[in-house]
Design a protein around this motif. Sequence first.
Motif, PDB file in Angstrom:
ATOM      1  N   UNK A   1       0.822  -1.208   0.000  1.00 24.46           N
ATOM      2  CA  UNK A   1       0.000   0.000   0.000  1.00 24.46           C
ATOM      3  C   UNK A   1       0.861   1.266   0.000  1.00 24.46           C
ATOM      4  N   UNK A   2       2.110   1.136   0.413  1.00 23.40           N
ATOM      5  CA  UNK A   2       3.011   2.299   0.416  1.00 23.40           C
ATOM      6  C   UNK A   2       4.325   1.906  -0.260  1.00 23.40           C
ATOM      7  N   UNK A   3       4.685   2.673  -1.287  1.00 20.12           N
ATOM      8  CA  UNK A   3       5.893   2.406  -2.070  1.00 20.12           C
ATOM      9  C   UNK A   3       6.733   3.675  -2.134  1.00 20.12           C
ATOM     10  N   UNK A   4       8.033   3.501  -1.991  1.00 25.37           N
ATOM     11  CA  UNK A   4       8.983   4.598  -2.131  1.00 25.37           C
ATOM     12  C   UNK A   4       9.911   4.289  -3.290  1.00 25.37           C
ATOM     13  N   UNK A   5      10.126   5.275  -4.155  1.00 29.10           N
ATOM     14  CA  UNK A   5      11.033   5.117  -5.287  1.00 29.10           C
ATOM     15  C   UNK A   5      12.085   6.212  -5.249  1.00 29.10           C
ATOM     16  N   UNK A   6      13.322   5.847  -5.553  1.00 29.19           N
ATOM     17  CA  UNK A   6      14.405   6.824  -5.681  1.00 29.19           C
ATOM     18  C   UNK A   6      14.878   6.807  -7.122  1.00 29.19           C
ATOM     19  N   UNK A   7      14.677   7.915  -7.822  1.00 29.72           N
ATOM     20  CA  UNK A   7      15.038   8.009  -9.227  1.00 29.72           C
ATOM     21  C   UNK A   7      13.818   7.912 -10.121  1.00 29.72           C
ATOM     22  N   UNK A   8      13.086   9.011 -10.272  1.00 31.11           N
ATOM     23  CA  UNK A   8      11.830   9.005 -11.030  1.00 31.11           C
ATOM     24  C   UNK A   8      12.062   8.952 -12.530  1.00 31.11           C
ATOM     25  N   UNK A   9      13.029   9.742 -13.006  1.00 33.32           N
ATOM     26  CA  UNK A   9      13.255   9.967 -14.434  1.00 33.32           C
ATOM     27  C   UNK A   9      11.931  10.417 -15.066  1.00 33.32           C
ATOM     28  N   UNK A  10      11.406   9.684 -16.035  1.00 35.95           N
ATOM     29  CA  UNK A  10      10.144  10.081 -16.671  1.00 35.95           C
ATOM     30  C   UNK A  10       8.923   9.407 -16.091  1.00 35.95           C
ATOM     31  N   UNK A  11       9.101   8.661 -15.009  1.00 33.49           N
ATOM     32  CA  UNK A  11       7.957   8.046 -14.341  1.00 33.49           C
ATOM     33  C   UNK A  11       7.523   6.720 -14.924  1.00 33.49           C
ATOM     34  N   UNK A  12       8.346   6.100 -15.780  1.00 32.86           N
ATOM     35  CA  UNK A  12       7.948   4.829 -16.408  1.00 32.86           C
ATOM     36  C   UNK A  12       7.822   3.718 -15.373  1.00 32.86           C
ATOM     37  N   UNK A  13       8.825   3.549 -14.531  1.00 35.74           N
ATOM     38  CA  UNK A  13       8.739   2.537 -13.470  1.00 35.74           C
ATOM     39  C   UNK A  13       7.685   2.937 -12.440  1.00 35.74           C
ATOM     40  N   UNK A  14       7.531   4.234 -12.237  1.00 32.78           N
ATOM     41  CA  UNK A  14       6.529   4.737 -11.289  1.00 32.78           C
ATOM     42  C   UNK A  14       5.129   4.294 -11.699  1.00 32.78           C
ATOM     43  N   UNK A  15       4.832   4.441 -12.975  1.00 30.64           N
ATOM     44  CA  UNK A  15       3.515   4.045 -13.478  1.00 30.64           C
ATOM     45  C   UNK A  15       3.289   2.554 -13.260  1.00 30.64           C
ATOM     46  N   UNK A  16       4.285   1.740 -13.588  1.00 37.91           N
ATOM     47  CA  UNK A  16       4.143   0.299 -13.390  1.00 37.91           C
ATOM     48  C   UNK A  16       3.780  -0.029 -11.939  1.00 37.91           C
ATOM     49  N   UNK A  17       4.554   0.504 -11.003  1.00 35.31           N
ATOM     50  CA  UNK A  17       4.317   0.167  -9.595  1.00 35.31           C
ATOM     51  C   UNK A  17       2.994   0.732  -9.103  1.00 35.31           C
ATOM     52  N   UNK A  18       2.659   1.944  -9.527  1.00 33.53           N
ATOM     53  CA  UNK A  18       1.400   2.553  -9.099  1.00 33.53           C
ATOM     54  C   UNK A  18       0.201   1.748  -9.596  1.00 33.53           C
ATOM     55  N   UNK A  19       0.345   1.115 -10.750  1.00 32.59           N
ATOM     56  CA  UNK A  19      -0.748   0.288 -11.280  1.00 32.59           C
ATOM     57  C   UNK A  19      -1.033  -0.917 -10.387  1.00 32.59           C
ATOM     58  N   UNK A  20      -0.053  -1.321  -9.587  1.00 31.03           N
ATOM     59  CA  UNK A  20      -0.255  -2.454  -8.687  1.00 31.03           C
ATOM     60  C   UNK A  20      -0.808  -2.081  -7.333  1.00 31.03           C
TER      61      UNK A  20
END
Length: 240
Positions: free
Chosen positions: A69-88
Motif C-alpha cells: 500500500x506504500x511504495x517509495x522510489x528513488x530516481x523518477x526519471x520520466x515516471x515509467x517505473x513509477x507508473x508500473x508500480x502505481x498500477x499495482x
Amino acid sequence: MAPTIVEIPQEILETFARSEEYHNSFLLHPDGGLEHALKHSAENGLPDIAVSASQGKFLKLVVLTMGAKRVLEMGTLGGYSTIHMAQGLPEDGELITLEISEAHAKVARENLAKAGIRNARVVVGDANESLRGLPTEEPFDLVFIDADKQSYPNYFLEAKRLVRKHGVIIMDNVVRKGRVADESFACRPNPSKDIYADDSAVEGVRTLLRMLKEDKEVDATTIATADKKGYDGFLYTIKL
C-alpha cells in the motif's frame, strides 16, 4: 596499463533482445499510458535509461504479490517505473518518488497524469536530503532504488530505516555488464561516457555488497537480467 573490458558480442546482445521480445509478445499487453511515457520522455530529451517493459512488469507484480500500500522510489526519471508500480497499488495506496531534476519531474508528472495515476507524488530535490525528512511512523512496504549508484550505500541504509519488517528493497543496475565482479576494473577515466563503465557507480555497488555481507538485519540475492540493453541485474532484499 588499464585492463581491457571485454564487451558482449553483438550476436549475444541480439539473442538477448530476441528472447525478450518473444516472451513479451505473450506476457505484456498494450498500455497507452506506458507507451506515451516512453515517447514523451524521449521527446523531452530524457536519457533512455528507464527499466525495460518486462522489468517494469516485474515491479508491478511484486507490488501486487505483497499487497503493498506504500511504495517509495528513488530516481523518477520520466515516471515509467513509477507508473508500473502505481498500477499495482490499491485505490488508497500511495507512492512517493524522489527526483533530483525539476525538468525530469515535470515530464514525469505529465506522464503520470496521462496514464491516469493519481496515487503517486513526485518530490524534487537531493534524495539524501529528501530521505532524511521522511518519518518512520508509516513504514513503506516496498522501496525501489534506481538512482546514482555511488550513493547506493546510503540509499540502502535509509531504505532499511523506512521499510517495514519483511518489507522489500529492490535496487537496479547492480551487475553492470559483469563489471562489478571484475576486480581488475578500477577507477580510471571514462571518456566514452558509457554509463556501465562509470567507475564510481561500480565502486558504489561493491561497497553496498560489502555492507550486506555483514548486515544481519536483511537477507538478499541478486537477480541477473539479460535483455536488449545487455547484462545487468536487480538486488532483491528483505528486511528481517
